[in-house]
Scaffold this motif. Structure first.
Motif, short mmCIF file in Angstrom:
data_model
loop_
_atom_site.label_atom_id
_atom_site.label_comp_id
_atom_site.label_asym_id
_atom_site.label_seq_id
_atom_site.Cartn_x
_atom_site.Cartn_y
_atom_site.Cartn_z
N ALA A 190 0.84 -1.19 0.00
CA ALA A 190 0.00 0.00 0.00
C ALA A 190 0.88 1.25 0.00
N SER A 191 0.26 2.38 -0.32
CA SER A 191 0.92 3.68 -0.24
C SER A 191 0.16 4.53 0.77
N HIS A 192 0.91 5.30 1.55
CA HIS A 192 0.24 6.09 2.59
C HIS A 192 1.02 7.38 2.84
N THR A 193 0.28 8.47 3.04
CA THR A 193 0.87 9.76 3.39
C THR A 193 0.65 10.01 4.87
N LEU A 194 1.75 10.26 5.61
CA LEU A 194 1.67 10.42 7.05
C LEU A 194 1.01 11.73 7.46
N LEU A 195 0.38 11.72 8.62
CA LEU A 195 -0.09 12.95 9.23
C LEU A 195 1.10 13.76 9.72
N SER A 196 0.86 15.04 10.01
CA SER A 196 1.94 15.91 10.47
C SER A 196 2.27 15.64 11.93
N ASP A 197 3.47 16.03 12.32
CA ASP A 197 3.95 15.79 13.68
C ASP A 197 3.39 16.84 14.64
N ARG A 198 2.49 16.41 15.52
CA ARG A 198 1.86 17.36 16.44
C ARG A 198 2.81 17.79 17.55
N ASN A 199 3.82 16.98 17.86
CA ASN A 199 4.80 17.40 18.86
C ASN A 199 5.69 18.52 18.33
N GLU A 200 6.06 18.41 17.07
CA GLU A 200 6.84 19.49 16.47
C GLU A 200 6.01 20.77 16.41
N ALA A 201 4.73 20.63 16.10
CA ALA A 201 3.85 21.80 16.05
C ALA A 201 3.80 22.51 17.39
N VAL A 202 3.64 21.74 18.46
CA VAL A 202 3.56 22.32 19.80
C VAL A 202 4.88 22.99 20.17
N SER A 203 6.00 22.34 19.87
CA SER A 203 7.31 22.90 20.22
C SER A 203 7.55 24.24 19.52
N LEU A 204 7.25 24.30 18.24
CA LEU A 204 7.47 25.54 17.49
C LEU A 204 6.47 26.62 17.89
N ALA A 205 5.25 26.22 18.22
CA ALA A 205 4.26 27.20 18.68
C ALA A 205 4.71 27.84 19.99
N ILE A 206 5.18 27.01 20.93
CA ILE A 206 5.62 27.54 22.22
C ILE A 206 6.87 28.41 22.05
N ALA A 207 7.76 28.01 21.15
CA ALA A 207 8.94 28.84 20.86
C ALA A 207 8.49 30.22 20.39
N THR A 208 7.42 30.26 19.62
CA THR A 208 6.89 31.54 19.11
C THR A 208 6.40 32.41 20.25
N TYR A 209 5.65 31.84 21.18
CA TYR A 209 5.13 32.62 22.30
C TYR A 209 6.25 33.06 23.24
N LEU A 210 7.22 32.17 23.49
CA LEU A 210 8.32 32.51 24.39
C LEU A 210 9.15 33.68 23.86
#
Length: 444
Positions: A235-255
């Motif tokens: 089969a072929s499959h496209t992965l979902l995005s990394d939600r941990n990376e999203a949270v880390s970069l979002a918090i870096a933005t607020y900090l």
């Protein structure tokens, strides 16, 4: 290793105080890709994965499969991987690869299905407290596997085809759920996993398995029902995005009081995180392509926070969020209910000037396995406190990311060592941060 020797190892120099601005595209989910590569072992056909993250854990998993005889084509630029395992040449997992993380336990099911035997070393992994694999072993035994522990290895046999069973997990373990899902897909009859985990990465794994021909249904009350099939195909499959990376970069933005757009950030996988941001009066904007996180000069209020199994607040988000709470007004409380020893990193935050206290009591309402066990699994953070640069030694992936976040908002330049943990779990995190304006330099 002496401090002088350590100082010669690769590390980051991170200078704080620079607001992050711009746009980055999130990588595929680290917590999904390795399990999908293992799932490909269930068939002799080719499986193709797209949107894969290029990181250390994937490299280890690929090496593991190549030892079995898998043919792997990895296109780093296009972020695609094709894997074909026509025959299993060897059902032994070497300590060279298998002892470095916990993924080798996931290979037991596929090896038993295809070879009838499997020998794996006792698994390693991040130092965040005991993470026994008894849930895995007991579930596999219920499905007919014969497993004994000897000389640091698990020796596994399946004289007959593995069969379905009703398996009740004592705790909704993510990895145990994934392991049993993979194994049950080819087991004879019906398998019911009770008290199963249902994280987005598990749903994504089920999507891939269904494309391969597996019959899997999510039921109410954390039950997953798998009807075993005779064989699976490619089969072929496209992965979902990394939600941990999203949270880390979002918090870096607020900090850093910045303004960053994360392309491919998915609202449905981040609901509890986004709800927590709203409670802290932090701004974000969601559109069809991603999420924009907007920092400003306002000081956010303190909150009470408890980690929980999905759909609750993810335990991997606790460490970066603790850094954010050092810059909030008042006394925040964090109750960790997933791992009993995940606050070790706070000693480094204290050295940077944070006011953090650890307690064995359950400072929350979520039912907790660690009640009355004297584990330091609750944390109180008083803020806001200015942070100052220091030398930081990373103990594990998520703590390492929190160290980098702390360094980004600290005064001065921090030296961050143990960056192999970061590179094992994040794809080019330093490169992405630099593209947003962070002062982070890798010294080899």
């Amino acid at each position: 290793m002496s401090e002088k020797q350590a100082s010669l190892s690769p590390h980051y120099l991170v200078t704080g105080g620079q607001p992050l601005h711009g746009e980055v595209t999130l990588s595929g989910a680290k917590n999904a890709v390795t399990k999908m590569v293992i799932a490909s072992l269930l068939t002799s056909d080719t499986c193709t994965l797209r949107n894969i993250p290029i990181l250390g854990d994937l490299e280890l998993t690929v090496k593991l499969c190549q030892e079995f005889g898998s043919q792997v084509e990895l296109d780093r630029e296009k972020h695609t991987l094709s894997i074909k395992t026509t025959d299993i040449k060897d059902y032994h997992v070497s300590t060279t690869v298998g002892g470095l993380n916990r993924i080798c336990v996931m290979t037991i099911g596929p090896l038993l299905h295809r070879c009838g035997e499997a020998v794996i070393p006792m698994p390693g992994g991040d130092r965040i407290g005991p993470r026994p694999i008894n849930f895995h072993i007991q579930g596999l035994q219920q499905m007919g596997a014969h497993i004994i522990e000897k000389d640091g290895y698990y020796h596994c046999r399946a004289p007959e085809r593995l069969h379905g069973a009703t398996i009740s997990l004592p705790f909704p373990s993510v990895m145990a759920t994934e392991n049993l899902l993979i194994t049950a897909s080819l087991a004879k009859g019906v398998t019911i996993i009770e008290n199963a985990a249902n994280e987005p990465e598990i749903v994504d794994l089920v999507k891939m398995l269904q494309k391969m021909g597996a019959i899997i249904e999510f039921k109410v009350d954390r039950r997953i029902v798998i009807e075993g099939v005779e064989s699976l195909h490619g089969a072929s499959h496209t992965l979902l995005s990394d939600r941990n990376e999203a949270v880390s970069l979002a918090i870096a933005t607020y900090l850093t009081r910045g303004d960053v757009y994360l392309r491919h950030a998915q609202q449905d996988t981040l609901l509890s995180f986004l709800n927590t941001l709203l409670k802290m009066h932090l701004r974000f904007e969601v559109d069809d392509e991603g999420i924009r996180f907007i920092g400003d000069s306002n000081v956010s209020p303190a909150i009470s926070l408890e980690t929980d199994v999905h759909p609750g607040f993810m335990t991997d988000w606790q460490q970066p969020f603790t850094v954010l709470l050092t810059q909030s007004e008042g006394m925040s409380v964090i109750h960790e209910t997933i791992y009993e020893d995940r606050f070790g990193y706070t000693s480094a935050l204290t050295r940077m000037g944070a006011h953090v206290g650890l307690y064995p009591k359950c400072l929350g309402e979520v039912p907790c396995r660690f009640r009355e066990q004297q584990h330091m699994h609750s944390c109180v953070v008083s803020g806001p406190t200015p942070l100052v640069a220091t030398r930081l030694d990373i103990p594990d992936i998520r703590a390492g990311c929190s160290y980098i976040l702390a360094a980004l908002c600290a005064e001065g330049t921090s030296e961050v060592y143990g960056i192999e943990h970061i590179e094992r779990g994040y794809e080019h995190l330093d490169v992405k941060l630099r593209s947003l304006g962070a002062y982070i330099e890798k010294v080899s």
